[in-house]
Design a protein around this motif. Structure first.
Motif, short mmCIF file in Angstrom:
data_model
loop_
_atom_site.label_atom_id
_atom_site.label_comp_id
_atom_site.label_asym_id
_atom_site.label_seq_id
_atom_site.Cartn_x
_atom_site.Cartn_y
_atom_site.Cartn_z
N PRO A 1 86.67 140.76 -8.69
CA PRO A 1 85.60 140.90 -7.69
C PRO A 1 84.72 139.65 -7.72
O PRO A 1 84.46 139.11 -8.78
CB PRO A 1 84.83 142.14 -8.15
N TYR A 2 84.30 139.23 -6.53
CA TYR A 2 83.45 138.05 -6.46
C TYR A 2 82.04 138.38 -6.92
O TYR A 2 81.46 139.36 -6.51
CB TYR A 2 83.39 137.54 -5.02
N ARG A 3 81.51 137.57 -7.79
CA ARG A 3 80.10 137.68 -8.18
C ARG A 3 79.62 136.32 -8.66
O ARG A 3 80.39 135.55 -9.23
CB ARG A 3 79.90 138.76 -9.23
N ASP A 4 78.34 136.05 -8.41
CA ASP A 4 77.75 134.79 -8.89
C ASP A 4 77.87 134.75 -10.42
O ASP A 4 77.55 135.71 -11.09
CB ASP A 4 76.26 134.72 -8.50
N THR A 5 78.39 133.65 -10.93
CA THR A 5 78.61 133.54 -12.37
C THR A 5 78.03 132.22 -12.87
O THR A 5 78.27 131.17 -12.27
CB THR A 5 80.14 133.55 -12.66
N TRP A 6 77.31 132.29 -13.98
CA TRP A 6 76.79 131.06 -14.59
C TRP A 6 77.92 130.34 -15.30
O TRP A 6 78.76 130.96 -15.94
CB TRP A 6 75.69 131.37 -15.60
N THR B 1 79.14 130.22 -7.31
CA THR B 1 78.67 131.24 -6.37
C THR B 1 79.81 132.01 -5.70
O THR B 1 80.96 131.56 -5.66
CB THR B 1 77.83 130.59 -5.24
N VAL B 2 79.45 133.16 -5.18
CA VAL B 2 80.39 133.99 -4.44
C VAL B 2 80.98 133.21 -3.26
O VAL B 2 82.18 133.26 -3.00
CB VAL B 2 79.70 135.28 -3.95
N GLU B 3 80.12 132.44 -2.57
CA GLU B 3 80.57 131.65 -1.41
C GLU B 3 81.65 130.66 -1.84
O GLU B 3 82.65 130.47 -1.17
CB GLU B 3 79.41 130.88 -0.77
N GLN C 1 83.57 130.86 -4.47
CA GLN C 1 84.78 131.59 -4.87
C GLN C 1 85.60 131.98 -3.64
O GLN C 1 86.81 131.86 -3.62
CB GLN C 1 84.40 132.83 -5.70
N ARG C 2 84.90 132.43 -2.59
CA ARG C 2 85.58 132.79 -1.34
C ARG C 2 86.24 131.57 -0.73
O ARG C 2 87.37 131.62 -0.27
CB ARG C 2 84.56 133.31 -0.32
#
Ligand SMILES: [Zn+2]
Length: 121
Positions: A2-7, A20-22, A24-25
């Protein structure tokens, strides 16, 4: 995944940044695997100018004209010519083909050479 903002932390400069999710997409739409980047966007751009090897995705390749473009992980595109195709490769690359390549600096700017398919298993 699942996409989620990750440090993430840059291996090179030590800067912390958000994958960022963007982003990753965007990578997923281009056809890249979604793996946590080891470099921050600035270092990634610099690294793409180094000889490599690098991984990229064919944007398009025109068999008749004998050239095309590869999309780099940063989203930048890099030119390649039929003479830059690795020996033994079929000189035909459908859009979206995953490839490896080296970067060579030429008078006209960076160019991808030794372009070879990544064999999907
Ligand atoms: Zn960095």
């Amino acid at each position: 995944m699942p996409y989620r903002d990750t440090w993430a932390t840059c291996e090179k400069c030590g800067k912390q940044f958000i994958f960022t999710v963007e982003e990753q997409r965007r990578l997923s739409e281009l056809g890249f695997e979604i793996t946590l980047p080891t470099l921050c966007p600035d270092c990634q751009k610099k690294a793409e100018r180094a000889p490599g090897p690098h991984e990229g995705i064919i944007k398009w390749y025109d068999v008749e004209r004998g050239y095309g473009f590869i999309i780099q992980r940063s989203g930048n595109e890099i030119f390649f010519h039929r003479t830059g195709i690795a020996p033994g490769e079929t000189p035909d690359f459908p859009d979206g083909t995953r490839v490896t390549y080296l970067v060579e600096q030429t008078r006209r700017g960076p160019q991808a050479v030794d372009v070879a398919r990544i064999n999907e298993t």
